[in-house]
Design a protein around this motif. Sequence first.
Motif, PDB file in Angstrom:
ATOM      1  N   HIS A 145     -10.398  18.034 -18.292  1.00  0.00           N
ATOM      2  CA  HIS A 145     -11.192  17.546 -17.006  1.00  0.00           C
ATOM      3  C   HIS A 145     -10.547  16.535 -16.156  1.00  0.00           C
ATOM      4  N   GLN A 146      -9.784  15.596 -16.754  1.00  0.00           N
ATOM      5  CA  GLN A 146      -8.977  14.575 -15.849  1.00  0.00           C
ATOM      6  C   GLN A 146      -8.049  15.396 -14.843  1.00  0.00           C
ATOM      7  N   LEU A 147      -7.379  16.324 -15.525  1.00  0.00           N
ATOM      8  CA  LEU A 147      -6.274  17.201 -14.615  1.00  0.00           C
ATOM      9  C   LEU A 147      -6.745  17.761 -13.779  1.00  0.00           C
ATOM     10  N   ARG A 148      -8.018  18.385 -13.985  1.00  0.00           N
ATOM     11  CA  ARG A 148      -8.786  19.117 -12.752  1.00  0.00           C
ATOM     12  C   ARG A 148      -9.164  18.266 -11.594  1.00  0.00           C
ATOM     13  N   LEU A 149      -9.552  17.062 -12.066  1.00  0.00           N
ATOM     14  CA  LEU A 149      -9.651  15.889 -10.990  1.00  0.00           C
ATOM     15  C   LEU A 149      -8.421  15.697 -10.351  1.00  0.00           C
ATOM     16  N   TYR A 150      -7.389  15.282 -10.976  1.00  0.00           N
ATOM     17  CA  TYR A 150      -6.202  15.091 -10.340  1.00  0.00           C
ATOM     18  C   TYR A 150      -5.633  16.208  -9.324  1.00  0.00           C
ATOM     19  N   THR A 179     -18.101  26.197  -9.429  1.00  0.00           N
ATOM     20  CA  THR A 179     -17.980  26.549 -10.889  1.00  0.00           C
ATOM     21  C   THR A 179     -17.826  25.189 -11.504  1.00  0.00           C
ATOM     22  N   GLU A 180     -17.599  24.186 -11.044  1.00  0.00           N
ATOM     23  CA  GLU A 180     -17.349  23.008 -11.916  1.00  0.00           C
ATOM     24  C   GLU A 180     -18.566  22.347 -12.634  1.00  0.00           C
ATOM     25  N   GLU A 181     -18.392  22.024 -13.687  1.00  0.00           N
ATOM     26  CA  GLU A 181     -19.535  21.671 -14.609  1.00  0.00           C
ATOM     27  C   GLU A 181     -19.416  20.410 -14.942  1.00  0.00           C
ATOM     28  N   ASP A 182     -18.247  19.713 -15.070  1.00  0.00           N
ATOM     29  CA  ASP A 182     -18.141  18.288 -15.264  1.00  0.00           C
ATOM     30  C   ASP A 182     -18.455  17.500 -13.989  1.00  0.00           C
ATOM     31  N   VAL A 183     -19.324  16.449 -14.213  1.00  0.00           N
ATOM     32  CA  VAL A 183     -19.753  15.351 -13.281  1.00  0.00           C
ATOM     33  C   VAL A 183     -18.832  14.950 -12.425  1.00  0.00           C
ATOM     34  N   GLU A 184     -17.780  14.196 -13.182  1.00  0.00           N
ATOM     35  CA  GLU A 184     -16.683  13.476 -12.513  1.00  0.00           C
ATOM     36  C   GLU A 184     -15.909  14.178 -11.599  1.00  0.00           C
ATOM     37  N   VAL A 185     -15.437  15.458 -12.061  1.00  0.00           N
ATOM     38  CA  VAL A 185     -14.591  16.472 -11.386  1.00  0.00           C
ATOM     39  C   VAL A 185     -15.359  16.889  -9.897  1.00  0.00           C
ATOM     40  N   ALA A 186     -16.482  17.260 -10.086  1.00  0.00           N
ATOM     41  CA  ALA A 186     -17.435  17.596  -8.875  1.00  0.00           C
ATOM     42  C   ALA A 186     -17.473  16.355  -8.200  1.00  0.00           C
ATOM     43  N   LYS A 187     -17.767  15.217  -8.295  1.00  0.00           N
ATOM     44  CA  LYS A 187     -17.782  14.182  -7.440  1.00  0.00           C
ATOM     45  C   LYS A 187     -16.358  13.929  -6.689  1.00  0.00           C
ATOM     46  N   ALA A 188     -15.375  14.204  -7.569  1.00  0.00           N
ATOM     47  CA  ALA A 188     -14.044  13.906  -7.011  1.00  0.00           C
ATOM     48  C   ALA A 188     -13.659  14.971  -5.820  1.00  0.00           C
ATOM     49  N   ILE A 189     -14.322  16.097  -5.996  1.00  0.00           N
ATOM     50  CA  ILE A 189     -14.016  17.315  -5.203  1.00  0.00           C
ATOM     51  C   ILE A 189     -14.763  16.757  -4.014  1.00  0.00           C
ATOM     52  N   ILE A 190     -15.949  16.509  -4.157  1.00  0.00           N
ATOM     53  CA  ILE A 190     -16.965  16.297  -2.922  1.00  0.00           C
ATOM     54  C   ILE A 190     -16.107  14.963  -2.142  1.00  0.00           C
ATOM     55  N   ALA A 191     -15.750  13.947  -2.921  1.00  0.00           N
ATOM     56  CA  ALA A 191     -14.915  12.683  -2.395  1.00  0.00           C
ATOM     57  C   ALA A 191     -13.791  13.123  -1.229  1.00  0.00           C
ATOM     58  N   CYS A 192     -13.062  14.395  -1.828  1.00  0.00           N
ATOM     59  CA  CYS A 192     -12.226  14.805  -1.325  1.00  0.00           C
ATOM     60  C   CYS A 192     -12.497  15.767  -0.076  1.00  0.00           C
ATOM     61  N   VAL A 193     -13.474  16.373  -0.106  1.00  0.00           N
ATOM     62  CA  VAL A 193     -14.197  16.988   1.012  1.00  0.00           C
ATOM     63  C   VAL A 193     -14.443  16.119   2.143  1.00  0.00           C
ATOM     64  N   GLN A 194     -15.052  14.868   1.569  1.00  0.00           N
ATOM     65  CA  GLN A 194     -15.500  13.841   2.587  1.00  0.00           C
ATOM     66  C   GLN A 194     -14.267  13.610   3.694  1.00  0.00           C
ATOM     67  N   ASP A 195     -13.231  13.276   2.950  1.00  0.00           N
ATOM     68  CA  ASP A 195     -11.953  12.893   3.726  1.00  0.00           C
ATOM     69  C   ASP A 195     -11.321  13.934   4.629  1.00  0.00           C
ATOM     70  N   LEU A 196     -11.597  15.243   4.094  1.00  0.00           N
ATOM     71  CA  LEU A 196     -10.909  16.294   5.091  1.00  0.00           C
ATOM     72  C   LEU A 196     -11.971  16.438   6.158  1.00  0.00           C
ATOM     73  N   LEU A 197     -13.350  16.363   5.826  1.00  0.00           N
ATOM     74  CA  LEU A 197     -14.158  16.691   7.010  1.00  0.00           C
ATOM     75  C   LEU A 197     -14.500  15.522   7.815  1.00  0.00           C
TER      76      LEU A 197
END
Length: 231
Positions: A145-150, A179-197
């Motif tokens: 999961h940590q590598l998915r986050l990275y 599709t992501e079920e890990d909470v931390e990874v999903a949060k990381a994806i959203i954090a990245c979306v925030q930056d892009l948008l």
Amino acid sequence: MTLNEIKELYTELQKNYDEIKSIELTNELSKLNDINTLEFHYNILKKQDNLYLFYDVRGIFDEHGEAGKEFLLEKLHTEKDPDLKAEALFILGVMECQEVKPIALEFLKSKNYKQQYYGIIVIGWLGNSEDIPVLEKEMMKNDEHQLRLYAATALRQIFFNHAKLKKKIILAYWNALNTEEDVEVAKAIIACVQDLLKTKLGIRESMTEGMIGNLDIAKPKAIKAINKFLS
């Protein structure tokens, strides 16, 4: 300062780390580019019991310039220690050495965690449009999961270097978020979306606490924001 004096100072710092003396060490170490100094500097990257000292000496390897670059490129082909080989890749990535991107891609197939991790990071630094599907696959399929986050943050780095790829990267985040079920990874994806948008969706990144925020609130906001951007 001679190489022997640098070695003595390094040994002293291993026993008793001092920030001021470490600055002196790195200043002196970065001035010498002969093969013996490069070998010494490279080999002390194996010693990571004192992380402050390790990050100090690793952080200035790029100051050896072209001599350091050629030295590390050779090590990538001859080094047997997978962790040390990963460190060489990392430094060359910092030096923006495009020649190592194929090796970074190869590292994704490694069973060594550090090689996978640094492979992902370096692809983020050096990557372009053709590397987005590679990182998307890592973000969605890697077992760690940590590598998915990275991988998610590496995609953001590609955007920082190539803003015109925003739509393609946002689409990759959309696919992973669904599709992501890990909470931390999903949060990381959203954090990245925030930056892009350039919007706030309720997630905050903290160096000490990781991803802060309520996923149940942030995820619907992220999906709505992505849909609006892609429509």
